[in-house]
Design a protein around this motif. Sequence first.
Motif, short mmCIF file in Angstrom:
data_model
loop_
_atom_site.label_atom_id
_atom_site.label_comp_id
_atom_site.label_asym_id
_atom_site.label_seq_id
_atom_site.Cartn_x
_atom_site.Cartn_y
_atom_site.Cartn_z
N VAL A 43 0.84 -1.21 0.00
CA VAL A 43 0.00 0.00 0.00
C VAL A 43 0.87 1.25 0.00
O VAL A 43 0.60 2.22 -0.73
N ILE A 44 1.92 1.23 0.80
CA ILE A 44 2.84 2.38 0.86
C ILE A 44 3.47 2.65 -0.50
O ILE A 44 3.57 3.80 -0.95
N SER A 45 3.90 1.58 -1.16
CA SER A 45 4.52 1.70 -2.48
C SER A 45 3.53 2.24 -3.51
O SER A 45 3.88 3.10 -4.34
N ASP A 46 2.29 1.76 -3.44
CA ASP A 46 1.26 2.21 -4.38
C ASP A 46 0.96 3.70 -4.19
O ASP A 46 0.82 4.44 -5.17
N ARG A 47 0.88 4.13 -2.95
CA ARG A 47 0.63 5.56 -2.68
C ARG A 47 1.78 6.41 -3.19
O ARG A 47 1.56 7.49 -3.75
N LYS A 48 2.99 5.91 -2.99
CA LYS A 48 4.17 6.67 -3.41
C LYS A 48 4.18 6.84 -4.92
O LYS A 48 4.49 7.93 -5.43
#
Length: 213
Positions: free
Chosen positions: A122-127
């Motif tokens: 999720v963190i990677s997708d938001r970034k």
Amino acid sequence: MSGYLDIIFLLILVVVVFSKLKSLLGTNTEDTKVIMVSKEQLERVYNEMKSNAENHFAKEVDLSNLSALDRELVKIPNFNKNIFVRGAQKAFEMILTSFSKGDAKTLSTLVNKELLKKFESVISDRKEKGIIAETDLISFVQTEVESVNFVNDEKVNIVVKFVSEQVNMLKNADGEVIEGDENYVQTISDVWTFEKSLNPKSNNWLLCSTKKC
């Protein structure tokens, strides 16, 4: 109960040491012998005495006055419900903050490997999308241990329900709010499961699953 055990054990240790000193001081100095004890021997004696004290007082617990849940909780080595709840609240706050900031390093010390992979995704997708998350935990309305489950005599899972007041927002790369409202306080119910090895030497609880109510 573990807090009382530590105090009682220390009292027993003081009595033992006092008795030894008294026996030495009451003898002729010519007969006094100096006995060298290694650190490993001291640790072994300490652990044995502490284990015996814990086993003794565990037998003295009146289980008839406890709820079915609490009767299961006392089976966990060195477990204190009040301390656990305070620790769970602190972990809740740290995990919310770290997840919002995309701090995977801190998350790796608070959640298990399987859940960490989901958070990192999720963190990677938001970034990639340039999305910025902001979470502000206002207060806890309720924190309650709901259930406990022992897994193959190797680890234990505790399910905790958190009801909290939060302000949550998502912003785009330009800082514009695309979800949430900084002036809107939400009351959110979460059910989190924490796990820990039953090895008495391990006292680290890790978050292993989350869900919304």
